[in-house]
Write a protein that holds these residues in place. Structure first.
Motif, PDB file in Angstrom:
ATOM      1  N   ARG A   2      30.749  32.968  35.424  1.00  0.00           N
ATOM      2  CA  ARG A   2      32.026  33.841  35.455  1.00  0.00           C
ATOM      3  C   ARG A   2      32.507  33.874  36.818  1.00  0.00           C
ATOM      4  O   ARG A   2      31.879  33.660  37.763  1.00  0.00           O
ATOM      5  CB  ARG A   2      31.590  35.415  35.320  1.00  0.00           C
ATOM      6  N   ASN A   3      33.879  34.071  36.793  1.00  0.00           N
ATOM      7  CA  ASN A   3      34.701  34.195  38.103  1.00  0.00           C
ATOM      8  C   ASN A   3      35.553  35.330  38.131  1.00  0.00           C
ATOM      9  O   ASN A   3      36.647  35.369  37.040  1.00  0.00           O
ATOM     10  CB  ASN A   3      35.394  32.789  38.482  1.00  0.00           C
ATOM     11  N   TYR A   4      35.655  36.219  38.823  1.00  0.00           N
ATOM     12  CA  TYR A   4      36.125  37.372  38.774  1.00  0.00           C
ATOM     13  C   TYR A   4      37.481  37.513  39.364  1.00  0.00           C
ATOM     14  O   TYR A   4      38.262  38.460  39.508  1.00  0.00           O
ATOM     15  CB  TYR A   4      35.490  38.702  38.819  1.00  0.00           C
ATOM     16  N   ASP A   5      38.054  36.327  40.018  1.00  0.00           N
ATOM     17  CA  ASP A   5      39.211  36.116  40.635  1.00  0.00           C
ATOM     18  C   ASP A   5      40.073  36.630  39.840  1.00  0.00           C
ATOM     19  O   ASP A   5      40.585  36.223  38.619  1.00  0.00           O
ATOM     20  CB  ASP A   5      39.445  34.781  41.095  1.00  0.00           C
ATOM     21  N   PRO A   6      41.122  37.694  40.026  1.00  0.00           N
ATOM     22  CA  PRO A   6      42.321  37.979  39.508  1.00  0.00           C
ATOM     23  C   PRO A   6      43.292  36.718  38.875  1.00  0.00           C
ATOM     24  O   PRO A   6      43.811  37.162  37.797  1.00  0.00           O
ATOM     25  CB  PRO A   6      42.915  38.969  40.247  1.00  0.00           C
ATOM     26  N   THR A   7      43.490  36.054  39.736  1.00  0.00           N
ATOM     27  CA  THR A   7      44.373  34.997  39.242  1.00  0.00           C
ATOM     28  C   THR A   7      43.793  34.320  37.851  1.00  0.00           C
ATOM     29  O   THR A   7      44.825  33.502  37.331  1.00  0.00           O
ATOM     30  CB  THR A   7      44.770  33.912  40.379  1.00  0.00           C
ATOM     31  N   LEU A   8      42.637  34.326  37.834  1.00  0.00           N
ATOM     32  CA  LEU A   8      42.098  33.613  36.517  1.00  0.00           C
ATOM     33  C   LEU A   8      41.931  34.547  35.365  1.00  0.00           C
ATOM     34  O   LEU A   8      41.791  34.024  34.090  1.00  0.00           O
ATOM     35  CB  LEU A   8      40.664  33.007  36.791  1.00  0.00           C
ATOM     36  N   HIS A   9      42.490  35.619  35.404  1.00  0.00           N
ATOM     37  CA  HIS A   9      42.566  36.519  34.597  1.00  0.00           C
ATOM     38  C   HIS A   9      44.032  37.368  34.343  1.00  0.00           C
ATOM     39  O   HIS A   9      44.190  38.312  34.692  1.00  0.00           O
ATOM     40  CB  HIS A   9      41.555  37.750  34.610  1.00  0.00           C
ATOM     41  N   PRO A  10      44.978  36.393  34.095  1.00  0.00           N
ATOM     42  CA  PRO A  10      46.388  36.949  33.947  1.00  0.00           C
ATOM     43  C   PRO A  10      46.568  37.957  32.911  1.00  0.00           C
ATOM     44  O   PRO A  10      45.475  38.305  32.100  1.00  0.00           O
ATOM     45  CB  PRO A  10      47.144  35.912  33.850  1.00  0.00           C
TER      46      PRO A  10
END
Lengths: 445, 665
Positions: free
Chosen positions: A26-34
């Motif tokens: 998982r990576n919770y970076d907001p740019t990966l979750h548009p």
């Protein structure tokens, strides 16, 4: 030149054998979750729809009574045991897990007016139209023994309700007056009256256990303190209150089920305005019971439905009805806060889920996580019109539906008239009266 | 923060106390006052002010400081006095590990500089709780960064060495075998020039040549999935939501093939398509055609959602903004127009170049847009409301193709040369002074795309396909639930079902994707007005101040007016102060877009069919502005305001790091 390329070892991302779980980094970076908000919104919409799809609250109907069910009681020590008294004087004890009647007692002649269990769960009390108070053992008689009450008290007048103290061997009955009895004696410790009207129900406060509340047919709710001989105070409402119920978590809050289709939640310290007026029923409210969490209560009504209200909301969150259910006379919220029981005119006791779409049984951790997540999403987007519309939608029987429309028109007409009156009279001479203040006639101390 | 007074340091000498004792008999309340006076606070006694202006953002210093401690440099700030354990050993790193403010900022979705609305205490307190939760969430997310395993790639020259001089062959020689295998050339001279597209996971590559050659392959293992010749010119090629479906814009119509190369659909309503874009979260395939139409095809149900006439002639430049799914079209008159399927008119028109626009690209954060035009300029625009150029540069030939990588590198194809510029980091614009890498190809560039999650730039040109190595281009740590390059078939199927379930409706596409979680001030005020009309009075309105008549002749008219004026002035001053502290007028009610765990009160209604001013008052504003705005626009000026009345806040906008985290003092 220094160079480093992104080079992943597939072994770190692929499971080793088929028996393993898949690896999900998982990576919770907001740019990966548009599109976080629109996607959550759609999830909330789906959750709201699924909630309605899975809303199947009716669990069972317990039949066996030969007349309308007049009163219900929970066993404080056993979740599975429920007691019910009928209009033909019969008391039945039910096992909810088996959904069967385990014992039948012909307790009274005429109605069983009230039933309550002792706080220890070993015995219960009934009052009936035959002017008697009877104490019964919770366990059935052994082989060869006859079904007999432990004690019988013969009174002078008809008793209409009974409630037991939450900690001591004391109970209270009501009828012409409120009597407080010691279990060991055959005459009341004290009798209290205020006015000369028949009292329909009496309830002990579960927290401040000396306090009692009663409601009488002369439209008033009277509060008593057991330690003093006279009543504390009373509030007079527009119409008669059928029963009251104390909040099990907040000592000074109680809710009154009124004949004028409303329920009133009062703070006993300030009786002149109710904390909340709960309106949704379209006929007299006959019974009310709090959930053990004290956040919600259920009400039974003459309009053949039961409704669940949050304590702080004036509108119900849920309405339950079936084609066969007639006027609902008594209702109880079980002690595990999961189920609701209601007894009605047509001799059945019905078992409902308190949360209509809840999945029963043991949930796996993933299931629970999913339901929690959906719950939070629904909460977050609850004010969005589509989600609100879906989660508020309930099917209603035609009679209730048309009565709601009718009453809406009536209310609108009354309001319009009031507005006109204000408009055409001297400014300030006619005041807008809030809905809360409208229904309280007086408070007497 | 108040510290515990050290014994003997701050306590006044005993003499003083004794003196006070002697002076007068002590009352029981005096104990407290002397106690605080003797304590550590030398300043004025702390008042418990119930000041409504102050945001109670620091609920309780003592308990929060334990929960989230942050410092600018990790491990720099230790707790002042390490706790001694029973054995006498000291914990050298007492308390939770510190987290740096910048990292927390990355995960933070709320703007602390914005004032909370202050209507009702109940609502307000709920908001405060929600904000605290949100902050905790972002700190947790920042902590979890420790678990990310991969580091991004980089390329550094020796002292004075220009990285742009480094050739691909050198890089290939220097890197490991697995990475070197990612550099390859496909020599396909017969069917050239090629367009290409990587799938969302970065695992698959599809390319189509002008002479009809279409192929898809798993480019990591070099396994060919299909290869066909469609016997027609191929204008563009695009993967749909997964690698199993392939959209090909052919000479006449749009065709959809599966991964076997079998034609599944021929979409005749999309004819003479020049460019394709797929919006993965909306399942929309946007097609730009020679006839000047921008058509949105919903590939999950096969319906055309919108067909918009751009009224600007042939459309041959199109790109999508991955942050908000807005389509950018480049036109021959030098403008770039931004489109959403819900609006018949462009959301924004930006005049970018003198002469036509040749290429447009938008970076993954949705902050920067790069354009190149026939005027040989390459410009980087700010997309966060101002739409002004941040930097510009003239290129000798002008770039015909542009592409942004996940970490913000900008690639431009100029003739047979590819130039790549790098910026400072993910959210910063690329600096156009010095190229990061250059590469000369064997043919003219016809398509460019950075491969997601791999340091690779795919270039389609007239001589075939080239896969270039660009260290530091891609996001090193992917999210397995979002797009997983290593997913199995089963995982893909599961993902597909979930993605379809949460397909975002096309109506929700607007400039600010977080608008849905904000308060729609316009309809809120409308609702308030309607309510007041219905009730006959405004329940929230305050009664105007009426001074009480005073006795003995003081109640002259002049003094009454004076008193009234005084109260009015006071109120005015308070509200003015509020306005200054917060935001422009009318914007005070805008709620912060709180994060997933928070609640909102009166929302934007999501569907435009129901509520006319939606989806995005922004769009309506834009249209209106266009009607009023004159035609005179300079380069970089926008014709229409694209934003709602106040500045809508963008979560990604760089803000000065907020230093009010509890452990920083």
């Amino acid at each position: 030149m220094k160079v480093k390329m992104l080079s992943r070892n597939p072994d770190h991302y692929v499971r080793e054998t088929k028996l393993d779980l898949q690896r999900v980094p998982r990576n919770y970076d907001p740019t990966l979750h548009p599109f976080e908000v629109p996607r959550e919104y759609i999830r909330a919409l789906n959750a709201a729809k699924l909630e309605r799809v899975f809303a199947k609250p009716f669990l069972a109907s317990l039949d066996g009574h030969r007349d309308g069910v007049n009163c219900l009681a929970k066993n404080p020590k056993s979740l599975a045991t429920v007691l019910s008294g009928a209009c033909d004087g019969e008391v039945k004890i039910w096992n909810l897990t088996k959904r069967k009647c385990i014992r039948t007692i012909q307790a009274h002649e005429g109605f069983v007016r009230g039933i309550c269990t002792r706080f220890c769960g070993t015995s219960f009390f009934t009052v009936g139209d035959d002017k008697t108070v009877k104490q019964w053992k919770m366990d059935g008689p052994s082989c060869g023994e006859e079904e007999e009450p432990l004690h019988t008290i013969l009174g002078k007048t008809v008793y209409t309700g009974i409630d037991h103290h939450w900690r001591e061997a004391v109970f209270a009955t009501c009828g012409q007056q409120v009597d407080i009895w010691d279990e060991q004696r055959t005459s009341p410790i004290c009798s209290m009256t205020w006015g000369f009207d028949s009292i329909s129900s009496v309830k002990f406060n579960p927290i401040e256990t000396f306090l009692l509340g009663s409601c009488a047919s002369d439209r008033n709710i009277v509060l008593y303190d057991m330690r003093q001989a006279t009543p504390l105070k009373k509030v007079i409402l527009d119409m008669r209150t059928n029963t009251i119920c104390w909040n099990p978590m907040e000592a000074f809050i109680f809710t009154a089920a009124n004949e004028d289709y409303n329920l009133y939640t009062f703070d006993m310290r300030a009786l002149d305005t109710p904390v909340m007026v709960h309106m949704d029923h379209v006929s007299a409210v006959l019974d009310v019971d709090y959930s053990p969490t004290g956040r919600e209560f259920v009400s039974a009504s003459f309009d053949k439905s039961i409704r669940i209200f949050p304590v702080d909301k004036s509108r119900s969150r849920e309405v339950y009805h079936t084609k066969r259910m007639q006027h609902v006379i008594c209702v109880k919220w079980t002690a595990d806060s999961k189920y609701i029981m209601c007894g009605s005119d047509e001799m059945n006791i019905r078992l409902w889920k308190a949360n209509a779409s809840e999945k029963l049984g043991v949930l796996t951790s993933r299931e629970r996580a999913a339901t929690d997540y959906n719950q939070k999403l629904k909460e977050k987007f609850q004010h969005h019109p589509y989600i609100k519309r879906i989660s508020r939608h309930r099917h209603l029987p035609k009679s209730i539906y048309s009565q709601i429309q009718e009453q809406r028109i009536m209310k609108e007409a009354r309001r319009r008239k009031e507005l006109n009156r204000i408009k055409h009279s001297k400014p300030g001479s006619v005041q807008m009266v809030s809905e809360k203040k409208k229904h309280v006639v007086a408070v007497v101390k | 923060m108040e510290t515990v007074p050290e014994p003997g340091s701050n306590v006044p000498p005993k003499k003083d106390r004794l003196q006070t004792k002697k002076k007068k008999p002590r009352r029981y309340w005096e104990q407290e006052t002397t106690g605080t006076a003797a304590g550590a606070s030398p300043g004025p006694p702390r008042k418990r002010k119930r000041n409504r202006e102050l945001r109670p953002q620091k609920p309780k210093k003592n308990d929060t400081s334990k929960k989230f401690r942050m410092s600018k440099k990790p491990r720099e700030l230790k707790s002042p006095r390490p706790q001694r354990s029973l054995s006498g050993a000291q914990d050298p790193f007492a308390g939770p590990a510190p987290v740096s403010v910048e990292v927390v900022q990355k995960y933070c979705r709320i703007d602390k500089s914005k004032e909370l609305p202050h209507p009702k205490t109940k609502t307000r307190s709920r908001l405060v709780v929600a904000e605290a939760q949100e902050e905790e969430t972002s700190v947790r997310a920042a902590r979890s960064e420790l678990l990310l395993t991969e580091e991004p790639g980089f390329l550094e020259g020796e002292d004075g060495e220009d990285t742009a001089k480094i050739r691909q062959a050198d890089i290939v020689e220097a890197v490991d075998i697995a990475s070197a295998a990612k550099h390859f050339d496909l020599n396909l001279r017969q069917f050239g020039p090629y367009r290409l597209n990587y799938s969302r996971t970065g695992r698959h590559l599809a390319f189509g040549g002008r002479r009809g050659h279409v192929a898809a392959l798993d480019w990591v293992t070099k396994k060919l999935t299909c290869e066909i010749n469609v016997m027609e010119a191929v204008r563009d090629i695009r993967f749909l939501h997964s690698e199993a479906l392939l959209a090909v814009a052919q000479n006449r119509w749009l065709h959809i093939y599966d991964n076997q190369g079998i034609e599944l659909h021929c979409v005749r309503r999309c004819d003479r398509v020049t460019r394709l874009e797929f919006l993965p979260f909306h399942f929309l395939l946007a097609t730009a055609s020679e006839t000047g139409f921008l058509t949105y095809l919903d590939v999950s149900v096969g319906k055309i959602v919108a067909a918009l006439n751009a009224r600007a002639g042939r459309l041959s430049v199109m790109t999508q903004n991955p942050y908000n799914a807005v389509i950018h079209l480049g036109h021959s008159n030098g403008t770039v127009s931004l489109w959403s399927p819900a609006m018949k008119e462009p959301l924004v028109k930006i005049l970018c170049h003198r002469g036509g626009v040749r290429a447009v690209a938008v970076d993954s954060t949705g902050m920067h847009m790069a354009t190149s035009g026939l005027d040989h300029q390459l410009k980087v625009f700010d997309l966060r409301g101002t739409f002004q150029p941040l930097s510009a540069r003239t290129l000798p030939q002008g770039a015909g193709h542009l592409a942004f990588s996940q970490r913000g590198l900008l690639a431009a194809g100029m003739g047979d040369v590819v130039n790549i510029w790098a910026g400072q980091g993910k959210a910063s614009p690329p600096s156009l002074e010095q190229p990061y890498l250059t590469h000369r190809l064997s043919g003219h560039v016809h398509g460019l795309q950075f491969c997601p999650y791999e340091d690779v730039l795919g270039v389609g040109h007239s001589g075939g396909i080239t896969s270039m190595l660009v260290p530091g281009a891609a996001e090193p740590n992917f999210d397995g639930l979002e797009s997983n390059p290593y997913r199995s078939r089963k995982q893909r199927q599961e993902w597909e079902v979930k993605a379809l379930l949460e397909k975002v409706p096309a109506e929700l596409i607007c400039l600010d994707p977080r608008a849905l979680a904000e308060v729609d001030v316009i309809s809120l005020e409308q609702a308030k007005k309607e309510r007041a009309e219905r009730l006959g009075y405004d329940p929230d309105a305050r009664t105007p101040f009426q001074p009480k008549p005073k006795q003995k002749g003081r109640s002259s008219t002049a003094s009454l007016v004076k008193r009234k004026r005084k109260v009015m002035d006071q109120e005015h001053r308070v509200s003015g102060h509020r306005g200054r502290a917060g935001h422009p007028k009318g914007n005070a009610l805008l709620l912060a877009p709180l994060a997933s765990s928070t609640c909102h009160f009166s929302p934007v209604s999501p569907y435009p069919g129901q509520n006319p001013p939606e989806p995005g008052a922004a769009a309506a504003e834009a249209r209106e502005g266009q009607a009023h705005g004159g035609p005179a626009v300079g380069p970089g000026q926008i014709r229409a305001l694209s934003q709602a009345p106040g500045p809508r806040r963008n979560i990604l906008s760089p803000r000065p790091p907020v230093g009010n985290y509890p452990s920083l003092e």
